[in-house]
Scaffold this active site. Sequence first.
Site, PDB file in Angstrom:
ATOM      1  N   SER A  61       0.865  -1.175   0.000  1.00  0.00           N
ATOM      2  CA  SER A  61       0.000   0.000   0.000  1.00  0.00           C
ATOM      3  C   SER A  61       0.894   1.214   0.000  1.00  0.00           C
ATOM      4  CB  SER A  61      -0.876   0.018   1.255  1.00  0.00           C
ATOM      5  OG  SER A  61      -1.513   1.272   1.435  1.00  0.00           O
ATOM      6  N   TYR A  73      -2.459  -1.111  10.322  1.00  0.00           N
ATOM      7  CA  TYR A  73      -2.358  -1.254   8.869  1.00  0.00           C
ATOM      8  C   TYR A  73      -1.008  -0.731   8.379  1.00  0.00           C
ATOM      9  CZ  TYR A  73      -3.892  -1.099   3.967  1.00  0.00           C
ATOM     10  OH  TYR A  73      -4.020  -1.286   2.617  1.00  0.00           O
TER      11      TYR A  73
END
Length: 269
Positions: A145, A158
Site C-alpha cells: 500500500s 495497517y
Amino acid sequence: MPENKPLQGRRALVTGSVQGIGLAIAEGLARQGCALVLHGLATPEQAEAARAAVLEAGAPSAEVLTHNLRDPAQVQAMMDETLCQPLDILVNNAGIQHTAALADMPRAKWDDIIAINLSAVFDTMRLALPAMAERGYGRVINIASVHGLVASVHKAPYVAAKFGLVGMSRVAALEYAQAGDRARGGVTVNCICPGWTETAIIEPQIQARAAHLGSSRDEAIRDLLKEKQPSQRTSLPIEFARIVTWLCEPIAHNMTGVAIPVDGGWTAQ
C-alpha cells in the site's frame, strides 16, 4: 500467428482474489496463460463467479480455496494444498483494514490486521520460495500500500503491517537474488503500493462525498483525493494486473526488492 502468452504453463496463487484488485490480477495472469489458484472468504456463488471469470479470461484451469488467513494452521493447510503441484507465482493480495486512533484501536483488530496483512505473507513466502529457487524461476508479488511507504493517522496496525511487508519483501529479495539465471527468469520478490483505487471498498466514501457536496461522482473523487493524491484520479484494478504480469515475465529477472508506488504522486510529495 499464435497469440503470445509469455506465462503459458505457469501456475499462480493469488490470495484475496474473488473480487477487486486480486481478481483483476488473476484475470490478467489468466490472459497470459497461467493456471490459477484463487483464494478468498467467499460464498459459493462468489467463488464460482471468480472461477468462471478467470477461465473465460484464458486460464487453463482454476480452483478456489477459502482458508482463513487469520489462522496460521489454515495458512499452512492452504499452502500444503497449493504446493501439491509446482507453484511459479505467488501474489499476496489479501488484506483487511480498520481505522481508529491508536489509543482507541481494539487489540483484537491489531491482531487480525497483523495476522492477515503480514504474518500470513511471511508463511506463504517461506513455504513457496524454496521450491521456486530449486526450479530457477519464481515470482512473489506482495500488494502492499502507499501506507507501506508513508503513514496516515488512525491506521496504526495497517501502516505497521504494510511497512513490515515492504521490509520483509526486501529481505526475501536479497536472500533469493542469486537463484536461477537470466534465461530461466530467476526468483524475484517485489511489492506494489497502491494509492486510491477504484474498488467496492471506497465506493461508499465516494457516494457519501458526492451527497455531501451535491456534486457529480467525478467531482467527489477529486475532492476526496485532493489532500493526498495529486493526480486526483483513482487507479483501476486492471492497472495493477498489467504491472504484475510484466513483473512475472523472465525479462524482469533483475527487478527485485522494489516497492512500486501507484499513487498519483502521493509519495513524491
